[in-house]
Design a protein around this motif. Structure first.
Motif, PDB file in Angstrom:
ATOM      1  N   UNK A 104     -12.072 -23.831  20.680  1.00  0.00           N
ATOM      2  CA  UNK A 104     -12.814 -25.032  21.073  1.00  0.00           C
ATOM      3  C   UNK A 104     -13.388 -25.722  19.840  1.00  0.00           C
ATOM      4  N   UNK A 105     -14.216 -24.994  19.090  1.00  0.00           N
ATOM      5  CA  UNK A 105     -14.895 -25.578  17.930  1.00  0.00           C
ATOM      6  C   UNK A 105     -13.936 -25.741  16.749  1.00  0.00           C
ATOM      7  N   UNK A 106     -14.234 -26.710  15.904  1.00  0.00           N
ATOM      8  CA  UNK A 106     -13.398 -26.957  14.737  1.00  0.00           C
ATOM      9  C   UNK A 106     -13.356 -25.737  13.818  1.00  0.00           C
ATOM     10  N   UNK A 107     -14.516 -25.044  13.701  1.00  0.00           N
ATOM     11  CA  UNK A 107     -14.576 -23.863  12.825  1.00  0.00           C
ATOM     12  C   UNK A 107     -13.682 -22.739  13.358  1.00  0.00           C
ATOM     13  N   UNK A 108     -13.558 -22.626  14.665  1.00  0.00           N
ATOM     14  CA  UNK A 108     -12.654 -21.635  15.259  1.00  0.00           C
ATOM     15  C   UNK A 108     -11.200 -21.991  14.938  1.00  0.00           C
ATOM     16  N   UNK A 128     -10.102 -17.428   1.127  1.00  0.00           N
ATOM     17  CA  UNK A 128     -10.219 -18.507   2.114  1.00  0.00           C
ATOM     18  C   UNK A 128     -10.576 -17.959   3.488  1.00  0.00           C
ATOM     19  N   UNK A 129      -9.966 -16.832   3.859  1.00  0.00           N
ATOM     20  CA  UNK A 129     -10.288 -16.207   5.150  1.00  0.00           C
ATOM     21  C   UNK A 129     -11.766 -15.843   5.200  1.00  0.00           C
ATOM     22  N   UNK A 130     -12.256 -15.176   4.156  1.00  0.00           N
ATOM     23  CA  UNK A 130     -13.662 -14.763   4.122  1.00  0.00           C
ATOM     24  C   UNK A 130     -14.591 -15.970   4.173  1.00  0.00           C
ATOM     25  N   UNK A 131     -14.245 -17.009   3.431  1.00  0.00           N
ATOM     26  CA  UNK A 131     -15.083 -18.210   3.399  1.00  0.00           C
ATOM     27  C   UNK A 131     -15.079 -18.923   4.748  1.00  0.00           C
ATOM     28  N   UNK A 132     -13.904 -19.061   5.351  1.00  0.00           N
ATOM     29  CA  UNK A 132     -13.820 -19.705   6.665  1.00  0.00           C
ATOM     30  C   UNK A 132     -14.537 -18.888   7.730  1.00  0.00           C
ATOM     31  N   UNK A 135     -17.470 -20.116  10.173  1.00  0.00           N
ATOM     32  CA  UNK A 135     -17.321 -19.873  11.614  1.00  0.00           C
ATOM     33  C   UNK A 135     -18.539 -19.120  12.160  1.00  0.00           C
ATOM     34  N   UNK A 136     -18.978 -18.097  11.452  1.00  0.00           N
ATOM     35  CA  UNK A 136     -20.091 -17.259  11.913  1.00  0.00           C
ATOM     36  C   UNK A 136     -21.390 -18.071  11.989  1.00  0.00           C
ATOM     37  N   UNK A 171     -15.331 -12.586  19.373  1.00  0.00           N
ATOM     38  CA  UNK A 171     -15.194 -11.207  18.895  1.00  0.00           C
ATOM     39  C   UNK A 171     -13.735 -10.902  18.534  1.00  0.00           C
ATOM     40  N   UNK A 172     -12.796 -11.445  19.330  1.00  0.00           N
ATOM     41  CA  UNK A 172     -11.374 -11.243  19.020  1.00  0.00           C
ATOM     42  C   UNK A 172     -11.020 -11.928  17.706  1.00  0.00           C
ATOM     43  N   UNK A 173     -11.511 -13.149  17.510  1.00  0.00           N
ATOM     44  CA  UNK A 173     -11.280 -13.836  16.236  1.00  0.00           C
ATOM     45  C   UNK A 173     -11.845 -13.011  15.073  1.00  0.00           C
ATOM     46  N   UNK A 174     -13.033 -12.433  15.299  1.00  0.00           N
ATOM     47  CA  UNK A 174     -13.655 -11.593  14.278  1.00  0.00           C
ATOM     48  C   UNK A 174     -12.814 -10.356  14.007  1.00  0.00           C
ATOM     49  N   UNK A 175     -12.282  -9.770  15.068  1.00  0.00           N
ATOM     50  CA  UNK A 175     -11.425  -8.583  14.916  1.00  0.00           C
ATOM     51  C   UNK A 175     -10.194  -8.906  14.074  1.00  0.00           C
ATOM     52  N   UNK A 176      -9.547 -10.023  14.368  1.00  0.00           N
ATOM     53  CA  UNK A 176      -8.331 -10.395  13.632  1.00  0.00           C
ATOM     54  C   UNK A 176      -8.668 -10.679  12.165  1.00  0.00           C
TER      55      UNK A 176
END
Length: 578
Positions: free
Chosen positions: A489-493, A525-529, A533-534, A553-558
Motif C-alpha cells: 500500500x505505502x510507497x515505502x513498502x 540499499x536494502x538496509x537503508x530502505x 520503511x520501519x 512482518x513478512x516484508x521484514x522477514x524477507x
C-alpha cells in the motif's frame, strides 16, 4: 522471478510487432526516481536511430503493440522517447508474497557450468600478509555466489611452493641443522627465518650459488631436498589454514593445488611448444614470442618458458595448470583473482594456452584483477618501517577494536558474548571494507570508517539484521512461523519490495562480472530502505490492523533473509544480538 526479464520479453514482443529489427533491445532499467515509474524501457531511441524514425513516435508504436499484462498497471511516454513503466500493485504483492515462503528467495538458477576459481595463492614459507587479503576474500565471495547459483565450483589454491626462494631456504635450513639446531626451532618463525636466509643469500656468493643449485636439485626430485622442502610446506599450510578459518573463507586443504603439483608436466609443456614451433632458443633460454601482444613498435611479446640454467618459470607452471584445468577438470570457465600488476603475465599465458591448444577454444579464461590496499598516506599499506603487515596482526587488531566498540554500546553484555560479537563485527568490517569497493580500484584502509555503525559498512548491515530480528522478538514470534500474504500500500513498502525482488539479478551480475561490490551496494540499499520503511510503516503499534501487521512482518522477514544470505555470500556472519 526476475521482473526485468519479464518486462524485457514483454516489450521485445511489442517491438517485433511494431516492425523493429530483432537486434534492437528494449533496454529495460530500474527507474532512478519513483515519479518516473518503477522501470523504464529506453530502447526506442536506439532503435529509432537504426531505422531512421522519430523516437517518440516509435515509442508510441511500441505501446500500441504492447499486449495487456497483469504485470503492468500503466505506461507513459516521457521526454524524447523514454517509456515509464508502473508495475501493478497486485502483481508486486503476489511476487513479494511468494518470496516469503521460498527458501531460495526467488533465485532462478542458470544452466550449471563447471567453474574453476584460482584465488588466495600465497607463497609458502612466508606468512600471509595484508596484500593477500584481496585475492582471498574477493575470490571467496565470487566462489560462494557461484555455488549458491548451482554451478559446480572447483576452488584452486595455486600456492607458490616452487622457485628460487626454496633453494635459498633449504640451503639455510640444512646449514642450521648441521650446526645442531632443531627443525622446529629453525622454522619457529617463518618470517624471521626467511629474512635471515635472504640476507645470507644477498651477502654470501657461495651460499647464493648453493641455493640456486638446490632449486635445480629440488625440481629434479632430489630426496634430501624434498624432505627439507616438505618441512616448510607443512608449517606454511597450517598457518594459511588458520588464517582462512579466522577469515571465514571456504578454502580447505584439498583445494590446494600448488605449483609443485605440475612439475612432472613442465618438460612436456616445453617439448610441446617446441614441437609446434612456438618455443625457440634465445640467449640460451627457451622463449615464445607472441605477435598477438606486440607493442606499438610491432615487437612481439616474449614469454620465457625455461631459463638458460634449465629452471622453469611462473609462465610454465601457469600453462601446465591451465592444461590441467581444461583437460582434467573440464572447466567451462577459469577465473583468476590476481592483482592488476600481473595483467600482462595473465594475457600472455591466456593467449599462449589457446594458441598452443592447451585449453579448448570454448573455455572462458578470465583475469579478474584488483587494485592495491593503501594506507591513509595514499601509499601501499605497510608498517611504519616500510615492512609488510602480517594478516594475522590485521585480524587481531580488528577484533580488539570491535570488542571496545561493542562493550561501549552494550556495557551489560557478558564478556563471552562481547568476544563472540567482536569477532564477527571485526572480521566482517575488514572484509566488507574491501569487498564494498570496486575491485579494480585502489582503496584506503581506514579503521575508523570500516568499524563505523553508520554508512555502507559491515557493522551497519549487521546491526540492520539485528534490529529486524528484535522486531520478531518483541512480536513474540519466530521468523519461520511468519506466513501469509503481503499487501503493498505505502510507497515505502513498494520501494522495499521492488528492491528485494532484484536479489537474483544482483547475484547474476556478481557471478558474471566478479564484482562483489555490486552485492554490497545492494545490501546497503536494502538496509537503508528497510530503515525508511520501519520509520513510516508501523508494525507493532496497537492501532495497526492485524492484516497490515502480518504483511509488514513478512516484508521484514524477507528483508532479514536477504540481508543474512547476502552477507553470508560475502563470508560475513550476522548475529541476533549486537
Amino acid at each position: 522471478m526476475n521482473i526485468k526479464i519479464l518486462l524485457d520479453q514483454h516489450f521485445k514482443s511489442a517491438m517485433l510487432k511494431a516492425g523493429i529489427p530483432r537486434k534492437c533491445s528494449p533496454s529495460i532499467s530500474v527507474s532512478a526516481r519513483s515519479e518516473f515509474g518503477d522501470f523504464q524501457a529506453n530502447g526506442a531511441m536506439a532503435a529509432a536511430k537504426i531505422i531512421g524514425a522519430n523516437p517518440r513516435e516509435l515509442a508510441l508504436q511500441i505501446l500500441d503493440n504492447l499486449d495487456p499484462s497483469e504485470i503492468i498497471e500503466k505506461v507513459e511516454i516521457a521526454g524524447p522517447g523514454f517509456i515509464n513503466i508502473h508495475l501493478s500493485a497486485d502483481f508486486l504483492s503476489q511476487q513479494i508474497t511468494s518470496l516469503g515462503s521460498d527458501e531460495s528467495l526467488g533465485i532462478s538458477k542458470p544452466a550449471p557450468q563447471k567453474i574453476v576459481i584460482d584465488y588466495s595463492s600465497p607463497n609458502l614459507a612466508k606468512e600471509m600478509h595484508a596484500g593477500h587479503l584481496r585475492s582471498t576474500i574477493i575470490g571467496d565471495a565470487v566462489a560462494r555466489t557461484l555455488d549458491y547459483l548451482g554451478h559446480s565450483v572447483i576452488r584452486q589454491n595455486h600456492m607458490g611452493d616452487w622457485g628460487t626462494q626454496f633453494g635459498m631456504l633449504i640451503a639455510e635450513l640444512e646449514e642450521q641443522l648441521s650446526e645442531g639446531e632443531q627443525a622446529q626451532l629453525a622454522l619457529g618463525d617463518l618470517e624471521v627465518f626467511y629474512q635471515h636466509s635472504k640476507k645470507h643469500f644477498d651477502e654470501d656468493k657461495i651460499f647464493a650459488d648453493k641455493a640456486r643449485a638446490y632449486v635445480v636439485k629440488l625440481q629434479s626430485g632430489d630426496k634430501d631436498c624434498r624432505k627439507l622442502w616438505q618441512k616448510f610446506i607443512n608449517i606454511s599450510i597450517a598457518h594459511s589454514e588458520a588464517i582462512y578459518r579466522d577469515l571465514n573463507v571456504t578454502l580447505k586443504s584439498n583445494d590446494i593445488r600448488p605449483e609443485s603439483s605440475y612439475n612432472d608436466d613442465l618438460d612436456n609443456i616445453l617439448n610441446d611448444l617446441k614441437h609446434k614451433n612456438l618455443a625457440v632458443e634465445d640467449q640460451g633460454a627457451q622463449v615464445v614470442f607472441l605477435d598477438e601482444l606486440a607493442d606499438k613498435n610491432g615487437n612481439p611479446s616474449p614469454v620465457i618458458i625455461q631459463k638458460s640454467g634449465g629452471g622453469y618459470l611462473y609462465a610454465t607452471t601457469d600453462l601446465a595448470s591451465l592444461r590441467y584445468r581444461s583437460d582434467i577438470l573440464q572447466a567451462d570457465r577459469v577465473l583468476y583473482f590476481i592483482d592488476a600488476r600481473q595483467s600482462l603475465h595473465m594475457k600472455q599465458v591466456f593467449v599462449l594456452a589457446k594458441k598452443a591448444g592447451f585449453v579448448a577454444e570454448n573455455v572462458s579464461l578470465e583475469h579478474h584483477a584488483f587494485g592495491t590496499m593503501m594506507g591513509k598516506d595514499g601509499k601501499p599499506f605497510k608498517t611504519r618501517s616500510g615492512g609488510t603487515i602480517k594478516l594475522t596482526s590485521v585480524l587481531k587488531e580488528a577484533i580488539e577494536r570491535a570488542a571496545i566498540l561493542v562493550a561501549e554500546k552494550n556495557p551489560n553484555l557478558p564478556e563471552n558474548e562481547v568476544s563472540s560479537i567482536a569477532r564477527k563485527v571485526g572480521i566482517g568490517a575488514v572484509k566488507y571494507a574491501d569487498l564494498s569497493k570496486t575491485r579494480t580500484n585502489d582503496y584506503i584502509f581506514d579503521w575508523d570508517s570500516m568499524l563505523s555503525f553508520e554508512g555502507n559498512t559491515a557493522p551497519y548491515l549487521q546491526y540492520a539484521y539485528t534490529r529486524i530480528y528484535s522486531i520478531f522478538q518483541k512480536a513474540g514470534i519466530k521468523k519461520n512461523d511468519i506466513t501469509g500474504s503481503v499487501n503493498i500500500v505505502a510507497e515505502q513498502e513498494k520501494n522495499l519490495a521492488l528492491k528485494l525482488l532484484c536479489f537474483g539479478e544482483i547475484l547474476d551480475q556478481v557471478a558474471d562480472q566478479g564484482f562483489p561490490h555490486i552485492l554490497c551496494s545492494y545490501l546497503y540499499e536494502i538496509a537503508s530502505l528497510y530503515m525508511v520503511f520501519y520509520e513510516h510503516c508501523p508494525i507493532l503499534k496497537e492501532n495497526v490492523e492485524l492484516q497490515t501487521k502480518n504483511s509488514r512482518l513478512i516484508l521484514s522477514k524477507i528483508a532479514s533473509l536477504t540481508l543474512a544470505k547476502g552477507l553470508d555470500l560475502l563470508g560475513i556472519e550476522v548475529m541476533e544480538k549486537m
